[in-house]
Design a protein around this motif. Sequence first.
Motif, mmCIF file in Angstrom:
data_model
loop_
_atom_site.group_PDB
_atom_site.id
_atom_site.type_symbol
_atom_site.label_atom_id
_atom_site.label_comp_id
_atom_site.label_asym_id
_atom_site.label_seq_id
_atom_site.Cartn_x
_atom_site.Cartn_y
_atom_site.Cartn_z
ATOM 1 N N LEU A 149 42.688 51.002 25.427
ATOM 2 C CA LEU A 149 42.406 50.999 24.859
ATOM 3 C C LEU A 149 43.023 51.450 22.965
ATOM 4 O O LEU A 149 42.578 51.267 22.097
ATOM 5 N N GLU A 153 42.678 50.240 19.529
ATOM 6 C CA GLU A 153 42.574 50.186 18.411
ATOM 7 C C GLU A 153 43.010 49.240 17.840
ATOM 8 O O GLU A 153 42.681 49.749 16.222
ATOM 9 N N LYS A 162 35.857 52.293 15.379
ATOM 10 C CA LYS A 162 37.314 52.800 16.191
ATOM 11 C C LYS A 162 36.737 54.024 15.570
ATOM 12 O O LYS A 162 36.862 55.017 17.011
ATOM 13 N N LEU A 166 36.236 54.077 20.177
ATOM 14 C CA LEU A 166 36.978 54.307 20.686
ATOM 15 C C LEU A 166 38.161 56.257 20.785
ATOM 16 O O LEU A 166 38.533 56.585 21.495
#
Length: 189
Positions: A149, A153, A162, A166
């Motif tokens: 992850l 990002e 984002k 995320l």
Amino acid sequence: SLITNEVPAGIAYLNTHFVFEYANRGFTKPLGFTPESIRGKAAKEVLSPHIFESAMPWFNKALAGESSTYDIDADLPDGRTMFVRSFMRPEISDQGQVTGFYLLTLDMTRQRESDMALIRAQKMEALGTLSAGIAHDFNNLLTIILGNLIPMEDAMDDDGLKQEYLAPAIAAASRGNDLTNRLLSLTKQ
């Protein structure tokens, strides 16, 4: 009689009609009798229905000339329950006839409680080991998730995506990582 009253066990002798001819203090006291008051009483009068019914197969084995050992939960007149191990030995005459049987009883309640405490401790230890294994595996999974992850990002240009997708996923995985690390620190103690 003086010596057998000091033995930390119950000792009794019953004839072939299941009548007590002798019993020491260790046998009589939990049942609410004295060695003198139990003499001449039938087992059915002395023992609770539960104890009597549970003991009858063993009494009959003794009458058949067989020695035996059995365990029983004995309900006592004062409301307590004792876990009792009984050893039964027939008395056989010179002519080969069973004339009665001896009964030796030991209070195994503390031993049973100790055994149960040990089993519980072993279960708790196994549960701790299992928990540590699961926490370790889960921690590894979270490391992989975070490891994927965070670079995603960094590579993503869309700040809206984002923030919406995320950032919450990274925050949740980080909290999970913290929780598993705390759990692992507990299981190492």
